[in-house]
Design a protein around this motif. Structure first.
Motif, PDB file in Angstrom:
ATOM      1  N   ARG A   1      62.149  46.282  86.182  1.00 40.79           N
ATOM      2  CA  ARG A   1      62.316  44.826  86.117  1.00 40.79           C
ATOM      3  C   ARG A   1      63.113  44.429  84.876  1.00 40.79           C
ATOM      4  O   ARG A   1      63.932  43.501  84.935  1.00 40.79           O
ATOM      5  CB  ARG A   1      60.958  44.134  86.142  1.00 40.79           C
ATOM      6  N   ARG A   2      62.898  45.118  83.772  1.00 43.62           N
ATOM      7  CA  ARG A   2      63.647  44.806  82.536  1.00 43.62           C
ATOM      8  C   ARG A   2      65.121  45.170  82.708  1.00 43.62           C
ATOM      9  O   ARG A   2      66.002  44.438  82.272  1.00 43.62           O
ATOM     10  CB  ARG A   2      63.030  45.561  81.344  1.00 43.62           C
ATOM     11  N   VAL A   3      65.381  46.303  83.354  1.00 50.20           N
ATOM     12  CA  VAL A   3      66.771  46.716  83.630  1.00 50.20           C
ATOM     13  C   VAL A   3      67.440  45.693  84.544  1.00 50.20           C
ATOM     14  O   VAL A   3      68.578  45.266  84.293  1.00 50.20           O
ATOM     15  CB  VAL A   3      66.816  48.130  84.252  1.00 50.20           C
TER      16      VAL A   3
ATOM     17  N   ASP B   1      66.534  49.975  94.202  1.00 53.35           N
ATOM     18  CA  ASP B   1      67.188  48.698  94.478  1.00 53.35           C
ATOM     19  C   ASP B   1      66.652  47.660  93.491  1.00 53.35           C
ATOM     20  O   ASP B   1      65.598  47.055  93.705  1.00 53.35           O
ATOM     21  CB  ASP B   1      66.910  48.267  95.920  1.00 53.35           C
ATOM     22  N   LEU B   2      67.388  47.489  92.392  1.00 51.74           N
ATOM     23  CA  LEU B   2      66.930  46.600  91.325  1.00 51.74           C
ATOM     24  C   LEU B   2      66.855  45.148  91.779  1.00 51.74           C
ATOM     25  O   LEU B   2      65.985  44.401  91.341  1.00 51.74           O
ATOM     26  CB  LEU B   2      67.851  46.719  90.107  1.00 51.74           C
TER      27      LEU B   2
ATOM     28  N   GLU C   1      71.237  41.226  85.320  1.00 53.34           N
ATOM     29  CA  GLU C   1      71.442  39.850  85.772  1.00 53.34           C
ATOM     30  C   GLU C   1      71.956  38.983  84.624  1.00 53.34           C
ATOM     31  O   GLU C   1      72.865  38.170  84.804  1.00 53.34           O
ATOM     32  CB  GLU C   1      70.133  39.287  86.340  1.00 53.34           C
ATOM     33  N   GLU C   2      71.376  39.150  83.449  1.00 47.71           N
ATOM     34  CA  GLU C   2      71.801  38.382  82.278  1.00 47.71           C
ATOM     35  C   GLU C   2      73.259  38.696  81.944  1.00 47.71           C
ATOM     36  O   GLU C   2      74.052  37.796  81.652  1.00 47.71           O
ATOM     37  CB  GLU C   2      70.889  38.746  81.104  1.00 47.71           C
ATOM     38  N   SER C   3      73.615  39.972  82.015  1.00 52.74           N
ATOM     39  CA  SER C   3      74.990  40.383  81.746  1.00 52.74           C
ATOM     40  C   SER C   3      75.944  39.808  82.794  1.00 52.74           C
ATOM     41  O   SER C   3      77.012  39.300  82.470  1.00 52.74           O
ATOM     42  CB  SER C   3      75.083  41.907  81.723  1.00 52.74           C
TER      43      SER C   3
END
Length: 196
Positions: free
Chosen positions: A141-143, A112-113, A148-150
């Motif tokens: 966390r980077r994924v 669950d990212l 989120e950025e996308s």
């Protein structure tokens, strides 16, 4: 020539700057399964340039290498394979993919990212809780941050890369199939039993 024809000819000549004839160059206006490879790369470079400007991401990879990472991603190549092809660190390829919003289903490993992204605990605490190494938590966390950025950009850049590279890969496969089918049709029924 009669008077009216001469008059029309004079009008035509004056309108076309003295040219006696007008020839329009023909262009391929319909779609083509064969794409100019340069135009695909140029389009990807333009997307990368806009992303660099917006996100100010830093990577040791050149634009050509980033194009190779994006193309490799759509061709199903692993980070390890891409790193070997480009002679760079696998971590640099992973980071480049994240910067380009190229997240695959395998990057999350059914974690669950959102929960990981929203937690304030340090990496060691989460690593114990999820029974993985701290490096894996940093990766998750980077994924999560890349997704989120996308999402915040309405997946605009990912969609553009999808359009350019996924369509390009499909067109290439279809063009190959068309060539192979054409060859089959052309040789169907031919006698191939030849004595030398």
């Amino acid at each position: 020539m009669n008077e009216k024809t001469e008059e029309l000819r004079d009008i035509f000549t004056s309108v076309t700057d003295g040219e006696e004839t007008v020839t329009e160059s023909q262009e391929n206006t319909r779609g083509s399964l064969e794409q100019d490879e340069r135009s695909v790369e140029e389009r990807v470079v333009r997307v990368i340039a806009r992303m660099r400007e917006r996100y100010d991401f830093e990577t040791p990879l050149s634009d050509d290498e980033l194009v190779a990472v994006a193309k490799g991603f759509y061709e199903g190549e692993s980070d390890a394979d891409l790193a070997e092809d480009l002679d760079v660190a696998e971590e640099d390829v992973f980071e480049a993919r994240m910067s380009l919003h190229l997240v695959s289903d395998d990057d999350a490993d059914e974690v669950d990212l959102v929960a990981i992204r929203d937690r304030n605990e340090d990496d060691a605490t989460l690593a114990d809780e999820y029974d993985v190494g701290e490096e894996r938590i940093r990766r998750y966390r980077r994924v999560a941050a890349a997704k989120e950025e996308s999402r915040a950009a309405n997946d605009r850049y990912r969609d553009e890369l999808d359009t350019v590279l996924a369509d390009s890969a499909l067109s290439e496969r279809m063009a190959t199939d068309v060539r192979e089918d054409g060859l089959e049709d052309a040789t169907e029924g031919m006698e191939t039993n030849v004595d030398f």
